[in-house]
Motif scaffolding. Structure first.
Motif, PDB file in Angstrom:
ATOM      1  N   VAL A 148       0.916  -1.284  -0.128  1.00 19.10           N
ATOM      2  CA  VAL A 148       0.146  -0.322   0.074  1.00 19.10           C
ATOM      3  C   VAL A 148       0.959   1.347  -0.149  1.00 19.10           C
ATOM      4  O   VAL A 148       1.401   1.159   0.954  1.00 19.10           O
ATOM      5  N   GLN A 149       0.497   2.477  -1.205  1.00 26.59           N
ATOM      6  CA  GLN A 149       1.152   3.515  -1.380  1.00 26.59           C
ATOM      7  C   GLN A 149       1.018   4.195  -1.032  1.00 26.59           C
ATOM      8  O   GLN A 149       2.216   5.140  -0.956  1.00 26.59           O
ATOM      9  N   ALA A 150       0.137   4.226  -0.541  1.00 27.11           N
ATOM     10  CA  ALA A 150      -0.844   6.000  -0.663  1.00 27.11           C
ATOM     11  C   ALA A 150      -1.811   5.717  -0.343  1.00 27.11           C
ATOM     12  O   ALA A 150      -3.122   4.087  -0.961  1.00 27.11           O
ATOM     13  N   ILE A 151      -2.623   6.557   0.155  1.00 23.18           N
ATOM     14  CA  ILE A 151      -3.831   6.517   0.719  1.00 23.18           C
ATOM     15  C   ILE A 151      -4.662   8.159   0.561  1.00 23.18           C
ATOM     16  O   ILE A 151      -3.680   8.611   1.100  1.00 23.18           O
ATOM     17  N   ALA A 152      -5.362   7.902   0.023  1.00 21.59           N
ATOM     18  CA  ALA A 152      -6.335   9.614  -0.307  1.00 21.59           C
ATOM     19  C   ALA A 152      -7.729  10.005   0.620  1.00 21.59           C
ATOM     20  O   ALA A 152      -8.657   8.713   0.454  1.00 21.59           O
ATOM     21  N   ALA A 153      -7.811  11.096   1.134  1.00 18.65           N
ATOM     22  CA  ALA A 153      -9.226  11.369   1.465  1.00 18.65           C
ATOM     23  C   ALA A 153      -9.896  12.493   1.222  1.00 18.65           C
ATOM     24  O   ALA A 153      -8.778  13.502   1.057  1.00 18.65           O
ATOM     25  N   ARG A 154     -10.823  13.045   1.301  1.00 18.98           N
ATOM     26  CA  ARG A 154     -10.688  14.409   1.172  1.00 18.98           C
ATOM     27  C   ARG A 154     -10.290  15.717   2.612  1.00 18.98           C
ATOM     28  O   ARG A 154     -10.731  16.980   1.638  1.00 18.98           O
ATOM     29  N   ALA A 155     -10.178  15.443   3.563  1.00 16.33           N
ATOM     30  CA  ALA A 155      -9.870  15.669   3.826  1.00 16.33           C
ATOM     31  C   ALA A 155      -8.625  14.747   4.937  1.00 16.33           C
ATOM     32  O   ALA A 155      -8.154  13.361   4.676  1.00 16.33           O
TER      33      ALA A 155
END
Length: 335
Positions: free
Chosen positions: A33-40
């Motif tokens: 798992v390289q990256a996690i994106a969220a709107r916050a």
């Protein structure tokens, strides 16, 4: 291509966390798992810290443009699936998107068009189909041990009145989307053809969202799948598949470690536990679909035989038909 695939995660919600926990049960030489994106951004950072993820991003656009991510898992709310999936595909990412894939068949067609145009792997995350128990059912049907499938009876229900995403229109609520996709896909797994007739009835909550639905899907030769899915009460949560030579039962059929085989004996397959407890029951078993995605990408395939583009189109068509029959339309149907 190396054996390793690098995942990006879109949304820092509970299902995304469970998917990351499931990935942690697989070899780190195969999945990262390289990256996690969220709107916050703060939510993404908190998630990244807990799970040891190198990159935390505050927008899905940043994830789409990340050059060190091969495939994106989309765990957003149902109404966001279409927009986020198309964004990722148009930026050259492979995609595994949570079910239900979209709010109607028209949106599914749009996502699949983007997948084809960009020649990227794409799959709706119908995780149940990758369990050893589902593969056993497939084997019993294909080798003739069950005979001709005549009847499927499947029930899926829990008291979920407190779960906003199921009860609220603006969150993409309704049991057809969240529970019906499961009962529909298991029926299709058994029959492997388009139903000739669909008859359904249901009740709606105060927002006009479906909370309890019964449907009968009739296939060629008068064979039927009878299903009920409810957010009002706990049901048996089994799928019984009856053939001319015997029957097989998937226990907790959406996440079935257990199966009662044609000889009446119980078979069980248990996935390994992750570093953390999952939010939902048995989510570690998402490892099966994750590994199937890796195998497909390495092979250069754009779809997986267990959940094809045609499968996703048909699931959406059946969902649309049931919603229309019980009187649940949404703003996406009018667009």
């Amino acid at each position: 291509m190396s054996k390793l695939i690098r995942w990006g995660i879109a949304s820092a919600g509970k299902i995304s966390e469970d998917f990351v926990i499931a990935l942690s049960t697989l070899p780190s030489s195969d999945h990262k798992v390289q990256a996690i994106a969220a709107r916050a951004l703060d939510r993404a950072q908190e998630f990244a810290t807990k799970h040891g993820i190198p990159k935390a991003l505050g927008s899905y656009e940043e994830l789409a443009k990340s050059t060190d991510v091969d495939v994106v898992y989309i765990g957003t709310l149902n109404p966001q699936h279409y927009e986020v999936a198309v964004l990722m595909l148009n930026n050259g990412k492979h995609v595994l998107c949570e079910k239900p894939l979209a709010m109607n068949k028209k949106q599914v067609e749009g996502i699949l068009a983007a997948a084809k145009a960009n020649k990227r792997f794409f799959m709706e995350a119908v995780w149940s189909r990758f369990f050893p128990s589902y593969q056993r059912v497939k084997e019993l049907i294909s080798n003739g041990q069950l005979g001709q499938v005549k009847d499927v009876e499947v029930n899926f229900g829990f008291p979920l009145a407190h779960v906003d995403r199921l009860q609220k229109r603006d969150l993409g609520g309704g049991v057809v989307y969240d529970l019906g996709i499961y009962t529909i896909q298991v029926s299709q797994w058994a029959f492997q053809e388009k139903p000739e007739k669909i008859e359904s009835k249901g009740t709606l909550n105060a927002e006009g969202i479906d909370d309890d639905v019964s449907a009968t899907l009739t296939y060629s030769g008068g064979r039927t799948a009878r299903m009920r899915f409810s957010s009002k009460e706990k049901l048996s949560n089994t799928a019984v598949i009856k053939g001319t030579k015997g029957q097989v039962t998937l226990v907790d059929f959406w996440t079935p470690n257990k199966l009662i085989d044609i000889d009446g004996q119980e078979k069980e397959w248990l996935p390994p536990k992750g570093k953390y407890e999952t939010n939902y029951a048995n989510s570690e078993a998402m490892r099966y679909e994750a590994e199937a995605v890796r195998q497909s990408i390495i092979a250069g395939d754009v779809e997986n035989k267990n959940v094809t583009y045609a499968d996703s189109l048909l699931f959406a068509e059946i969902e649309d038909t049931i919603r229309k029959q019980i009187g649940v339309l949404n703003k996406y149907d009018e667009q």
